[in-house]
Design an enzyme around this catalytic site. Structure first.
Site, PDB file in Angstrom:
ATOM      1  N   ALA A 216       0.827  -1.201   0.000  1.00  0.00           N
ATOM      2  CA  ALA A 216       0.000   0.000   0.000  1.00  0.00           C
ATOM      3  C   ALA A 216       0.864   1.255   0.000  1.00  0.00           C
ATOM      4  CB  ALA A 216      -0.931   0.001   1.211  1.00  0.00           C
ATOM      5  N   TYR A 217       1.925   1.240   0.801  1.00  0.00           N
ATOM      6  CA  TYR A 217       2.829   2.401   0.826  1.00  0.00           C
ATOM      7  C   TYR A 217       3.491   2.601  -0.525  1.00  0.00           C
ATOM      8  CZ  TYR A 217       6.908   5.266   1.810  1.00  0.00           C
ATOM      9  OH  TYR A 217       7.865   6.251   1.752  1.00  0.00           O
ATOM     10  N   SER A 218       4.047   1.514  -1.078  1.00  0.00           N
ATOM     11  CA  SER A 218       4.713   1.622  -2.374  1.00  0.00           C
ATOM     12  C   SER A 218       3.761   2.119  -3.454  1.00  0.00           C
ATOM     13  CB  SER A 218       5.299   0.265  -2.789  1.00  0.00           C
ATOM     14  OG  SER A 218       6.338  -0.125  -1.919  1.00  0.00           O
TER      15      SER A 218
END
Length: 234
Positions: free
Chosen positions: A151-153
């Protein structure tokens, strides 16, 4: 580099990187619009407003609040000429197949939604003036996906793609849009989370801030849509 007389909006201004960015722009003579959701953090970092700074508590998920901040900034200093979209955050997460809707939407809004909301508010005035600088904070983690960082990437990859698309749309109209790609930033939170790591290999916030200052300056007028790695030794 001088930013004398430039009106610069910094989001996430109460954070570790935000404070470093504010410091280099203040040294360069800019008038600062310092935006953060954390009222106590803003007050602790900057105190009350002055002739050269305007701290504003703003929720970047609230477009009306952003519009209100721009109105306050214009009343005090004039239109925003430079935006540094520093607001954002990092969270490790579950495996991709275990990612919840709430976790996904949280990181997308925190990192990509904040950028989108700010540029929707500031770009029309920049277009009217025929001038503007936008510097976004991507991440090396947005270039290649890693386990438990899906999700962060993805959210930081969106920031990179937004940077490229904005640049393609605005470069012919006097507006430069670029982003930086830090690796691990030397912050109190990262030191606490990785006590056995060597922070001397990480990116010092002041060093990253200097790159942001360069991209926001007229020295970088020929640079459009770039994603600049700033990785230290990490």
């Amino acid at each position: 580099m001088t930013m004398a007389g430039q009106v610069v909006m910094i989001t996430g201004a109460a954070g570790t990187l935000g404070k470093a960015v504010a410091a280099v722009f203040a040294d360069a003579g800019a008038k600062l619009v310092l935006v953060d959701i954390a009222a106590t953090g803003l007050e602790a970092a900057y105190g009350a407003e002055s002739d050269a700074k305007l701290p504003l508590v703003v929720d970047l998920s609230d477009r009306a609040a952003i519009d209100g901040a721009l109105t306050a900034a214009k009343t005090k200093f004039g239109p925003i000429q430079v935006v540094c979209n520093v607001a954002g955050g990092f969270n490790m997460g579950p495996a991709v197949h275990e990612t919840t809707d709430d976790f996904w939407h949280h990181l997308m809004e925190l990192n990509a939604g904040s950028v989108l909301n700010v540029v929707r508010a500031v770009v029309p005035n920049m277009l009217a003036a025929g001038y503007g600088k936008i510097v976004n904070i991507g991440a090396m983690g947005g270039v290649t996906g890693k386990g438990h960082m899906g999700a962060y990437s993805a959210s930081k990859s969106v920031v990179i793609r937004l940077t490229e698309s904005l640049s393609a749309e605005l470069r012919e109209r006097g507006i430069n849009v670029n982003c930086v790609l830090p690796s691990i930033i030397d912050s109190p939170a990262n030191r606490a989370d990785m006590p056995n790591a060597d922070p001397g290999r990480w990116v010092a916030p002041a060093d990253l801030a200097e790159v942001i200052l360069f991209l926001a300056s007229d020295k970088a007028r020929a640079i459009h849509g770039a994603s600049v790695p700033v990785v230290g030794l990490s």
